[in-house]
Design a protein around this motif. Structure first.
Motif, short mmCIF file in Angstrom:
data_model
loop_
_atom_site.label_atom_id
_atom_site.label_comp_id
_atom_site.label_asym_id
_atom_site.label_seq_id
_atom_site.Cartn_x
_atom_site.Cartn_y
_atom_site.Cartn_z
N HIS A 1 11.92 8.00 -22.19
CA HIS A 1 11.94 7.21 -20.97
C HIS A 1 11.02 7.87 -19.95
O HIS A 1 11.19 9.01 -19.61
N LYS A 2 10.07 7.11 -19.44
CA LYS A 2 9.10 7.63 -18.49
C LYS A 2 9.28 6.97 -17.13
O LYS A 2 9.45 5.76 -17.04
N ILE A 3 9.20 7.74 -16.09
CA ILE A 3 9.28 7.24 -14.73
C ILE A 3 7.87 6.82 -14.30
O ILE A 3 6.91 7.57 -14.51
N PRO A 4 7.71 5.62 -13.72
CA PRO A 4 6.36 5.16 -13.33
C PRO A 4 5.77 6.05 -12.24
O PRO A 4 6.48 6.55 -11.37
N ASN A 5 4.46 6.21 -12.28
CA ASN A 5 3.75 6.98 -11.25
C ASN A 5 3.56 6.17 -9.98
O ASN A 5 3.45 6.72 -8.90
N PHE A 6 3.48 4.85 -10.12
CA PHE A 6 3.18 4.00 -8.98
C PHE A 6 3.76 2.62 -9.23
O PHE A 6 3.64 2.09 -10.32
N ILE A 7 4.34 2.02 -8.21
CA ILE A 7 4.90 0.67 -8.32
C ILE A 7 4.10 -0.24 -7.40
O ILE A 7 3.93 0.07 -6.22
N VAL A 8 3.59 -1.35 -7.93
CA VAL A 8 2.74 -2.24 -7.13
C VAL A 8 3.45 -3.49 -6.64
O VAL A 8 2.85 -4.33 -6.01
N GLY A 9 4.72 -3.62 -6.90
CA GLY A 9 5.45 -4.81 -6.46
C GLY A 9 5.66 -4.85 -4.96
O GLY A 9 5.58 -3.84 -4.28
N LYS A 10 5.92 -6.05 -4.45
CA LYS A 10 6.17 -6.22 -3.02
C LYS A 10 7.43 -5.47 -2.63
O LYS A 10 8.35 -5.40 -3.43
N PRO A 11 7.48 -4.87 -1.46
CA PRO A 11 6.57 -4.96 -0.32
C PRO A 11 5.42 -3.94 -0.33
O PRO A 11 4.78 -3.74 0.69
N ASN A 12 5.11 -3.35 -1.45
CA ASN A 12 3.96 -2.45 -1.54
C ASN A 12 2.69 -3.22 -1.20
O ASN A 12 2.50 -4.36 -1.61
N THR A 13 1.79 -2.61 -0.48
CA THR A 13 0.59 -3.29 0.03
C THR A 13 -0.61 -3.20 -0.91
O THR A 13 -1.71 -3.63 -0.56
N TYR A 14 -0.43 -2.69 -2.10
CA TYR A 14 -1.54 -2.51 -3.05
C TYR A 14 -2.31 -3.81 -3.27
O TYR A 14 -3.54 -3.83 -3.19
N ILE A 15 -1.62 -4.90 -3.50
CA ILE A 15 -2.30 -6.18 -3.79
C ILE A 15 -3.10 -6.65 -2.58
O ILE A 15 -4.21 -7.18 -2.73
N LEU A 16 -2.59 -6.43 -1.38
CA LEU A 16 -3.34 -6.83 -0.19
C LEU A 16 -4.58 -5.97 -0.01
O LEU A 16 -5.64 -6.48 0.39
N SER A 17 -4.50 -4.70 -0.33
CA SER A 17 -5.68 -3.85 -0.22
C SER A 17 -6.75 -4.27 -1.22
O SER A 17 -7.95 -4.25 -0.91
N LYS A 18 -6.36 -4.69 -2.40
CA LYS A 18 -7.32 -5.17 -3.40
C LYS A 18 -7.95 -6.50 -2.96
O LYS A 18 -9.14 -6.72 -3.16
N ILE A 19 -7.17 -7.39 -2.36
CA ILE A 19 -7.70 -8.65 -1.84
C ILE A 19 -8.70 -8.38 -0.72
O ILE A 19 -9.78 -8.96 -0.68
N ALA A 20 -8.33 -7.50 0.21
CA ALA A 20 -9.22 -7.16 1.32
C ALA A 20 -10.54 -6.59 0.81
O ALA A 20 -11.61 -6.96 1.29
N GLN A 21 -10.45 -5.73 -0.17
CA GLN A 21 -11.65 -5.11 -0.74
C GLN A 21 -12.50 -6.16 -1.47
O GLN A 21 -13.71 -6.21 -1.28
N ALA A 22 -11.89 -7.01 -2.25
CA ALA A 22 -12.62 -8.00 -3.04
C ALA A 22 -13.32 -9.03 -2.17
O ALA A 22 -14.41 -9.50 -2.51
N TYR A 23 -12.70 -9.40 -1.05
CA TYR A 23 -13.26 -10.46 -0.20
C TYR A 23 -13.92 -9.93 1.07
O TYR A 23 -14.39 -10.71 1.89
N GLY A 24 -13.92 -8.62 1.25
CA GLY A 24 -14.55 -8.03 2.42
C GLY A 24 -13.92 -8.43 3.74
O GLY A 24 -14.62 -8.72 4.70
N VAL A 25 -12.59 -8.44 3.78
CA VAL A 25 -11.88 -8.80 5.00
C VAL A 25 -11.03 -7.62 5.46
O VAL A 25 -10.70 -6.72 4.69
N GLU A 26 -10.68 -7.66 6.74
CA GLU A 26 -9.81 -6.64 7.33
C GLU A 26 -8.35 -7.09 7.20
O GLU A 26 -8.07 -8.27 7.03
N SER A 27 -7.45 -6.14 7.32
CA SER A 27 -6.02 -6.45 7.16
C SER A 27 -5.54 -7.52 8.13
O SER A 27 -4.76 -8.39 7.75
N HIS A 28 -6.03 -7.51 9.36
CA HIS A 28 -5.57 -8.49 10.36
C HIS A 28 -6.11 -9.89 10.09
O HIS A 28 -5.68 -10.85 10.73
N GLU A 29 -7.03 -10.03 9.14
CA GLU A 29 -7.57 -11.35 8.79
C GLU A 29 -6.80 -11.99 7.64
O GLU A 29 -7.09 -13.11 7.25
#
Length: 81
Positions: A1-29
């Motif tokens: 049994h292995k404990i995950p190093n990182f969890i990307v599920g909500k409310p983690n902001t990982y997915i939003l950071s990837k969207i911002a990076q991919a589309y060149g937008v700031e968090s407030h946009e």
């Protein structure tokens, strides 16, 4: 049994950071539309984004969160603003 190093599920902001990076937008946009304050909207707030909560109850008090009853009302609001 292995404990995950990182969890990307909500409310983690990982997915939003990837969207911002991919589309060149700031968090407030970024606008997150969701039906769960504890996952969708908290994720938006944690990333300094805005949130639309789809709910029939207006029990949220935060300047970056709007509560609307359904998606049609959200679309109407976005078109007007």
């Amino acid at each position: 049994h292995k404990i995950p190093n990182f969890i990307v599920g909500k409310p983690n902001t990982y997915i939003l950071s990837k969207i911002a990076q991919a589309y060149g937008v700031e968090s407030h946009e970024i606008l997150v539309v969701g039906d769960s304050y504890d996952s969708d909207i908290k994720m938006a707030l944690n990333y300094n984004s805005k949130g639309f909560l789809i709910s029939s109850q207006d029990n949220v008090s935060h300047y970056n969160v709007l509560v609307m009853e359904n998606l049609q009302k959200i679309l109407r609001y976005v078109k007007e603003h």
